[in-house]
Design a protein around this motif. Structure first.
Motif, PDB file in Angstrom:
ATOM      1  N   ASP A 114      55.254  45.229   7.303  1.00 35.43           N
ATOM      2  CA  ASP A 114      56.688  45.236   7.562  1.00 35.43           C
ATOM      3  C   ASP A 114      57.506  45.355   6.272  1.00 35.43           C
ATOM      4  O   ASP A 114      58.697  45.667   6.316  1.00 35.43           O
ATOM      5  N   GLY A 117      59.319  49.219   3.869  1.00 32.43           N
ATOM      6  CA  GLY A 117      60.648  49.740   3.553  1.00 32.43           C
ATOM      7  C   GLY A 117      61.190  49.183   2.256  1.00 32.43           C
ATOM      8  O   GLY A 117      61.796  49.908   1.459  1.00 32.43           O
ATOM      9  N   LEU A 118      60.980  47.883   2.017  1.00 28.87           N
ATOM     10  CA  LEU A 118      61.441  47.263   0.777  1.00 28.87           C
ATOM     11  C   LEU A 118      60.681  47.829  -0.411  1.00 28.87           C
ATOM     12  O   LEU A 118      61.276  48.106  -1.467  1.00 28.87           O
ATOM     13  N   ALA A 121      61.870  51.373  -1.262  1.00 30.82           N
ATOM     14  CA  ALA A 121      63.178  51.350  -1.919  1.00 30.82           C
ATOM     15  C   ALA A 121      63.052  50.864  -3.360  1.00 30.82           C
ATOM     16  O   ALA A 121      63.728  51.375  -4.266  1.00 30.82           O
ATOM     17  N   ARG A 143      69.420  51.235   0.163  1.00 34.58           N
ATOM     18  CA  ARG A 143      68.236  51.370   1.009  1.00 34.58           C
ATOM     19  C   ARG A 143      67.444  50.061   1.067  1.00 34.58           C
ATOM     20  O   ARG A 143      66.945  49.667   2.123  1.00 34.58           O
ATOM     21  N   PHE A 144      67.352  49.369  -0.060  1.00 32.37           N
ATOM     22  CA  PHE A 144      66.613  48.104  -0.104  1.00 32.37           C
ATOM     23  C   PHE A 144      67.265  47.070   0.804  1.00 32.37           C
ATOM     24  O   PHE A 144      66.590  46.408   1.608  1.00 32.37           O
ATOM     25  N   ALA A 147      66.812  47.735   4.400  1.00 33.13           N
ATOM     26  CA  ALA A 147      65.441  47.377   4.794  1.00 33.13           C
ATOM     27  C   ALA A 147      65.297  45.871   4.985  1.00 33.13           C
ATOM     28  O   ALA A 147      64.541  45.417   5.853  1.00 33.13           O
ATOM     29  N   ALA A 150      66.796  45.172   8.312  1.00 34.40           N
ATOM     30  CA  ALA A 150      65.945  45.765   9.348  1.00 34.40           C
ATOM     31  C   ALA A 150      64.715  44.915   9.645  1.00 34.40           C
ATOM     32  O   ALA A 150      64.099  45.060  10.711  1.00 34.40           O
ATOM     33  N   LEU A 151      64.359  44.000   8.737  1.00 37.17           N
ATOM     34  CA  LEU A 151      63.227  43.108   8.998  1.00 37.17           C
ATOM     35  C   LEU A 151      63.454  42.272  10.253  1.00 37.17           C
ATOM     36  O   LEU A 151      62.500  41.824  10.889  1.00 37.17           O
ATOM     37  N   SER A 155      68.280  46.302  15.907  1.00 38.01           N
ATOM     38  CA  SER A 155      68.874  47.589  15.540  1.00 38.01           C
ATOM     39  C   SER A 155      70.398  47.524  15.536  1.00 38.01           C
ATOM     40  O   SER A 155      71.048  48.208  14.728  1.00 38.01           O
ATOM     41  N   THR A 158      71.471  45.911  12.304  1.00 35.35           N
ATOM     42  CA  THR A 158      71.300  46.851  11.198  1.00 35.35           C
ATOM     43  C   THR A 158      72.401  47.897  11.182  1.00 35.35           C
ATOM     44  O   THR A 158      72.913  48.261  10.113  1.00 35.35           O
ATOM     45  N   GLU A 162      74.992  48.522   8.159  1.00 32.60           N
ATOM     46  CA  GLU A 162      75.150  49.811   7.479  1.00 32.60           C
ATOM     47  C   GLU A 162      76.608  50.256   7.465  1.00 32.60           C
ATOM     48  O   GLU A 162      77.064  50.879   6.496  1.00 32.60           O
TER      49      GLU A 162
END
Length: 221
Positions: A114, A117-118, A121, A143-144, A147, A150-151, A155, A158, A162
């Motif tokens: 999981d 993504g981190l 980034a 992006r980091f 992410a 997003a953990l 959705s 998130t 954003e």
């Protein structure tokens, strides 16, 4: 009946390419800190500098307005977007609340995968830092943090997060630009490495503590 022959299509494609190039160039200039919030963007100057006509320039400015980077002021034209100090503070406060909620919801993680993504980034951030590419550094920071949120697996959360970053991206870039003047280039990477380590350890309190001293607003004053 409208003629959509090859000449017409080629003209549309050429115009589209000019718009895209103008968007990319102006976006890079704004987010690299070369222009300040509130700075007026004069069409005549931009058309000469970019080598394009007014039609693709105006479409590029319209797209940048949708991204929250420029704004149209009645009877005064277009300027780089600006927010009041209070607006910026409130947006950062909302950002902090969303990040902390996501972290307490997500940690500890069920799978190490999981964190992909981190890690991606952070790799982008390291490469951009070595290259001195401020636009890519700002993008990697964004992006980091997306992410991180997003953990949570939420959705909707998130998406809201954003939308906050879209409004803040100009000020985040300015913050990074000022940080680069007074801090070591690798400091931003190290901060995010500590966040990643806390996430990997499954320790929400440690991660929130890292965010509290993260320095997101340190250079905005």
């Amino acid at each position: 009946m409208t003629d959509l022959g090859p000449a017409s299509i080629d003209g549309e494609l050429e115009s589209f390419s000019l718009v895209e190039l103008a968007v990319l160039r102006l976006r890079r200039e704004i987010l690299s800190g070369r222009t300040d919030p509130g700075e007026r963007l004069v069409e005549e100057q931009l058309t000469r500098r970019l080598g394009i006509s007014r039609a693709p320039l105006r479409e590029a400015l319209r797209r940048l307005a949708e991204q929250g980077l420029v704004e149209h002021v009645p009877r005064r034209g277009v300027r780089v977007a600006t927010l009041s100090d209070r607006d910026v503070q409130e947006l950062y406060d909302v950002r902090d609340v969303l990040e902390r909620h996501a972290i307490t919801t997500a940690l500890p993680l069920a799978r190490d995968a999981d964190l992909a993504g981190l890690r991606a980034a952070l790799d982008q951030m390291s490469e951009a830092t070595r290259a001195g590419d401020r636009l890519q550094i700002a993008e990697a920071h964004r992006r980091f943090h997306v992410a991180v949120v997003a953990l949570s697996g939420n959705s909707q959360l998130t998406a809201v997060y954003e939308s906050i970053l879209v409004k803040l991206q100009l000020f985040m870039a300015r913050n990074l630009s000022r940080e680069a003047e007074v801090a070591q280039a690798e400091d931003g990477v190290h901060r995010h490495e500590r966040l990643l380590a806390a996430a990997a350890a499954g320790d929400p309190e440690a991660m929130i503590a890292q965010l509290a001293g993260h320095g997101a607003r340190s250079y905005l004053a």
